[in-house]
Design a protein around this motif. Structure first.
Motif, PDB file in Angstrom:
ATOM      1  N   ALA A  55       0.838  -1.203   0.000  1.00 20.41           N
ATOM      2  CA  ALA A  55       0.000   0.000   0.000  1.00 20.41           C
ATOM      3  C   ALA A  55       0.871   1.250   0.000  1.00 20.41           C
ATOM      4  O   ALA A  55       0.635   2.203  -0.763  1.00 20.41           O
ATOM      5  N   ALA A  56       1.892   1.252   0.849  1.00 21.41           N
ATOM      6  CA  ALA A  56       2.786   2.404   0.918  1.00 21.41           C
ATOM      7  C   ALA A  56       3.538   2.604  -0.395  1.00 21.41           C
ATOM      8  O   ALA A  56       3.700   3.736  -0.871  1.00 21.41           O
ATOM      9  N   ALA A  57       3.990   1.491  -0.990  1.00 24.12           N
ATOM     10  CA  ALA A  57       4.743   1.597  -2.239  1.00 24.12           C
ATOM     11  C   ALA A  57       3.876   2.156  -3.364  1.00 24.12           C
ATOM     12  O   ALA A  57       4.334   2.973  -4.178  1.00 24.12           O
ATOM     13  N   VAL A  58       2.614   1.725  -3.425  1.00 29.28           N
ATOM     14  CA  VAL A  58       1.701   2.239  -4.454  1.00 29.28           C
ATOM     15  C   VAL A  58       1.437   3.720  -4.233  1.00 29.28           C
ATOM     16  O   VAL A  58       1.467   4.530  -5.183  1.00 29.28           O
ATOM     17  N   ARG A  59       1.181   4.100  -2.992  1.00 27.81           N
ATOM     18  CA  ARG A  59       0.895   5.511  -2.710  1.00 27.81           C
ATOM     19  C   ARG A  59       2.116   6.389  -2.946  1.00 27.81           C
ATOM     20  O   ARG A  59       1.978   7.557  -3.334  1.00 27.81           O
ATOM     21  N   ASP A  60       3.302   5.823  -2.745  1.00 22.83           N
ATOM     22  CA  ASP A  60       4.516   6.583  -3.041  1.00 22.83           C
ATOM     23  C   ASP A  60       4.628   6.903  -4.532  1.00 22.83           C
ATOM     24  O   ASP A  60       5.335   7.846  -4.915  1.00 22.83           O
ATOM     25  N   GLN A  61       3.951   6.106  -5.359  1.00 22.84           N
ATOM     26  CA  GLN A  61       3.918   6.379  -6.796  1.00 22.84           C
ATOM     27  C   GLN A  61       2.870   7.438  -7.148  1.00 22.84           C
ATOM     28  O   GLN A  61       2.689   7.790  -8.318  1.00 22.84           O
ATOM     29  N   GLY A  62       2.131   7.928  -6.126  1.00 24.53           N
ATOM     30  CA  GLY A  62       1.095   8.918  -6.360  1.00 24.53           C
ATOM     31  C   GLY A  62      -0.241   8.327  -6.754  1.00 24.53           C
ATOM     32  O   GLY A  62      -1.135   9.044  -7.217  1.00 24.53           O
ATOM     33  N   ARG A  63      -0.405   6.994  -6.556  1.00 21.31           N
ATOM     34  CA  ARG A  63      -1.642   6.328  -6.916  1.00 21.31           C
ATOM     35  C   ARG A  63      -2.393   5.903  -5.658  1.00 21.31           C
ATOM     36  O   ARG A  63      -1.827   5.810  -4.572  1.00 21.31           O
ATOM     37  N   SER A  64      -3.681   5.624  -5.790  1.00 19.10           N
ATOM     38  CA  SER A  64      -4.479   5.199  -4.640  1.00 19.10           C
ATOM     39  C   SER A  64      -4.384   3.687  -4.458  1.00 19.10           C
ATOM     40  O   SER A  64      -4.135   2.941  -5.415  1.00 19.10           O
ATOM     41  N   PHE A  65      -4.595   3.255  -3.213  1.00 19.39           N
ATOM     42  CA  PHE A  65      -4.574   1.820  -2.892  1.00 19.39           C
ATOM     43  C   PHE A  65      -5.686   1.511  -1.910  1.00 19.39           C
ATOM     44  O   PHE A  65      -5.867   2.219  -0.924  1.00 19.39           O
ATOM     45  N   GLU A  66      -6.429   0.449  -2.195  1.00 22.21           N
ATOM     46  CA  GLU A  66      -7.416  -0.093  -1.268  1.00 22.21           C
ATOM     47  C   GLU A  66      -7.115  -1.567  -1.067  1.00 22.21           C
ATOM     48  O   GLU A  66      -6.821  -2.279  -2.033  1.00 22.21           O
ATOM     49  N   GLY A  67      -7.200  -2.015   0.176  1.00 23.47           N
ATOM     50  CA  GLY A  67      -6.915  -3.409   0.463  1.00 23.47           C
ATOM     51  C   GLY A  67      -8.145  -4.176   0.898  1.00 23.47           C
ATOM     52  O   GLY A  67      -8.968  -3.666   1.671  1.00 23.47           O
ATOM     53  N   TYR A  68      -8.277  -5.399   0.405  1.00 21.18           N
ATOM     54  CA  TYR A  68      -9.340  -6.319   0.801  1.00 21.18           C
ATOM     55  C   TYR A  68      -8.698  -7.610   1.301  1.00 21.18           C
ATOM     56  O   TYR A  68      -7.849  -8.191   0.600  1.00 21.18           O
ATOM     57  N   ALA A  69      -9.106  -8.061   2.465  1.00 24.85           N
ATOM     58  CA  ALA A  69      -8.633  -9.336   3.004  1.00 24.85           C
ATOM     59  C   ALA A  69      -9.676 -10.409   2.706  1.00 24.85           C
ATOM     60  O   ALA A  69     -10.803 -10.345   3.211  1.00 24.85           O
ATOM     61  N   VAL A  70      -9.309 -11.391   1.892  1.00 22.13           N
ATOM     62  CA  VAL A  70     -10.229 -12.453   1.483  1.00 22.13           C
ATOM     63  C   VAL A  70      -9.462 -13.772   1.417  1.00 22.13           C
ATOM     64  O   VAL A  70      -8.354 -13.830   0.875  1.00 22.13           O
ATOM     65  N   ASP A  71     -10.068 -14.822   1.945  1.00 21.77           N
ATOM     66  CA  ASP A  71      -9.514 -16.170   1.860  1.00 21.77           C
ATOM     67  C   ASP A  71     -10.005 -16.794   0.557  1.00 21.77           C
ATOM     68  O   ASP A  71     -11.202 -17.045   0.389  1.00 21.77           O
ATOM     69  N   PHE A  72      -9.108 -17.067  -0.369  1.00 21.55           N
ATOM     70  CA  PHE A  72      -9.499 -17.593  -1.667  1.00 21.55           C
ATOM     71  C   PHE A  72      -9.922 -19.056  -1.619  1.00 21.55           C
ATOM     72  O   PHE A  72     -10.389 -19.598  -2.623  1.00 21.55           O
ATOM     73  N   ALA A  73      -9.795 -19.685  -0.454  1.00 24.46           N
ATOM     74  CA  ALA A  73     -10.346 -21.027  -0.271  1.00 24.46           C
ATOM     75  C   ALA A  73     -11.809 -20.989   0.139  1.00 24.46           C
ATOM     76  O   ALA A  73     -12.465 -22.030   0.215  1.00 24.46           O
ATOM     77  N   ASP A  74     -12.334 -19.801   0.412  1.00 21.04           N
ATOM     78  CA  ASP A  74     -13.716 -19.615   0.839  1.00 21.04           C
ATOM     79  C   ASP A  74     -14.542 -19.148  -0.359  1.00 21.04           C
ATOM     80  O   ASP A  74     -14.526 -17.978  -0.726  1.00 21.04           O
ATOM     81  N   ARG A  75     -15.251 -20.072  -0.999  1.00 23.72           N
ATOM     82  CA  ARG A  75     -15.974 -19.764  -2.236  1.00 23.72           C
ATOM     83  C   ARG A  75     -16.961 -18.612  -2.047  1.00 23.72           C
ATOM     84  O   ARG A  75     -17.054 -17.722  -2.886  1.00 23.72           O
ATOM     85  N   ASP A  76     -17.716 -18.645  -0.942  1.00 22.29           N
ATOM     86  CA  ASP A  76     -18.716 -17.600  -0.718  1.00 22.29           C
ATOM     87  C   ASP A  76     -18.061 -16.233  -0.582  1.00 22.29           C
ATOM     88  O   ASP A  76     -18.576 -15.228  -1.097  1.00 22.29           O
ATOM     89  N   ALA A  77     -16.904 -16.179   0.097  1.00 26.23           N
ATOM     90  CA  ALA A  77     -16.205 -14.907   0.258  1.00 26.23           C
ATOM     91  C   ALA A  77     -15.696 -14.384  -1.075  1.00 26.23           C
ATOM     92  O   ALA A  77     -15.728 -13.174  -1.345  1.00 26.23           O
ATOM     93  N   VAL A  78     -15.217 -15.278  -1.918  1.00 26.66           N
ATOM     94  CA  VAL A  78     -14.722 -14.861  -3.238  1.00 26.66           C
ATOM     95  C   VAL A  78     -15.862 -14.333  -4.100  1.00 26.66           C
ATOM     96  O   VAL A  78     -15.726 -13.312  -4.782  1.00 26.66           O
ATOM     97  N   VAL A  79     -17.010 -15.002  -4.059  1.00 29.83           N
ATOM     98  CA  VAL A  79     -18.163 -14.540  -4.832  1.00 29.83           C
ATOM     99  C   VAL A  79     -18.643 -13.179  -4.324  1.00 29.83           C
ATOM    100  O   VAL A  79     -18.972 -12.283  -5.116  1.00 29.83           O
TER     101      VAL A  79
END
Length: 251
Positions: A50-74
């Motif tokens: 996130a810091a590295a992206v913002r240092d480039q002058g761009r925005s960053f949003e983070g999402y925490a998702v377990d890709f083994a959880d089908r419902d969460a991915v959907v």
């Protein structure tokens, strides 16, 4: 910047963005002008990527998702579709190592879910607004094991072979509708996934002896291919799987 590779004003979703290859891709897309939505199991809005992206002058949003959880991915896919991103980098993945005869079925199930099924579930949803507007870039992270069988990683080899087929199948349907679907096949890159190989002197030596470039790859070796496939420079590239492997497949 050459306009062919300029991503200014584009919104890119990068899965597996917290470290390794995904982080390198996220930072490269940001350097080319894209704003980033990063998704990983433990992704945060205030971590190093996130810091590295913002240092480039761009925005960053983070999402925490377990890709083994089908419902969460959907659920994630539906939310991201509402944001109508321009670029989707499907990089999240996992690996489990054990001889095939002893490979636990729960390992197989998890690797197939994370590395293949979740990729399709997410892409299906995020692609819909791309198809509606007639433009978009989708990039999968394939593998050398999209072409080869590997050793002690049957689930991973099956999933990455599946990614190669999925890339082609989606490209066949979507290229005429303005959505480019391609994949990058990294070679042996120095990440957490290859730590066990690098820590084994015999395997590490055998691998290095096969790589014409004579070294393990780095995450930033994938940067150029990621920007190319995410940009207008690749508008007539569809269904391609581009190896970035130091020459391994040509040996």
């Amino acid at each position: 910047m050459n306009r062919l590779f300029d991503l200014t004003g584009r919104l890119a979703v990068v899965t597996g963005a917290r470290r390794g290859i995904g982080r390198a891709m996220a930072e490269a897309l940001a350097a080319a002008g894209a704003d980033i939505i990063g998704v990983s199991t433990h992704q945060r809005d205030d971590d190093e990527v996130a810091a590295a992206v913002r240092d480039q002058g761009r925005s960053f949003e983070g999402y925490a998702v377990d890709f083994a959880d089908r419902d969460a991915v959907v659920e994630l896919g539906a939310e991201l579709a509402g944001r109508a991103p321009d670029i989707l980098i499907n990089n999240a993945g996992t690996i489990e190592r054990a001889p095939a005869a002893q490979h636990p079925l729960q390992w197989w199930d998890r690797v197939i879910e994370v590395d293949l099924s979740s990729q399709f579930a997410l892409t299906q949803l995020v692609a819909r607004p791309m198809l509606d507007r007639g433009s978009g870039k989708i990039v999968f992270t394939a593998s050398l094991l999209s072409f080869q069988g590997g050793i002690n990683v049957p689930g991973y080899a099956a999933a990455k072979s599946g990614i190669a087929g999925l890339t082609r199948a989606l490209a066949n349907e979507w290229a005429a509708r303005g959505v480019n679907v391609n994949a990058i096949a990294p070679g042996y890159i120095a990440t957490d996934n290859t730590a066990a190989l690098r820590d084994d002197p015999g395997r590490s030596r055998a691998i290095l002896d096969r790589i014409p470039a004579g070294r393990w790859g780095r995450g930033d070796d994938l940067a150029g291919a990621a920007v190319f496939l995410a940009s207008s420079a690749s508008d007539y590239v569809s269904g391609a799987i581009i190896p970035v492997d130091g020459g391994w497949l040509g040996r």
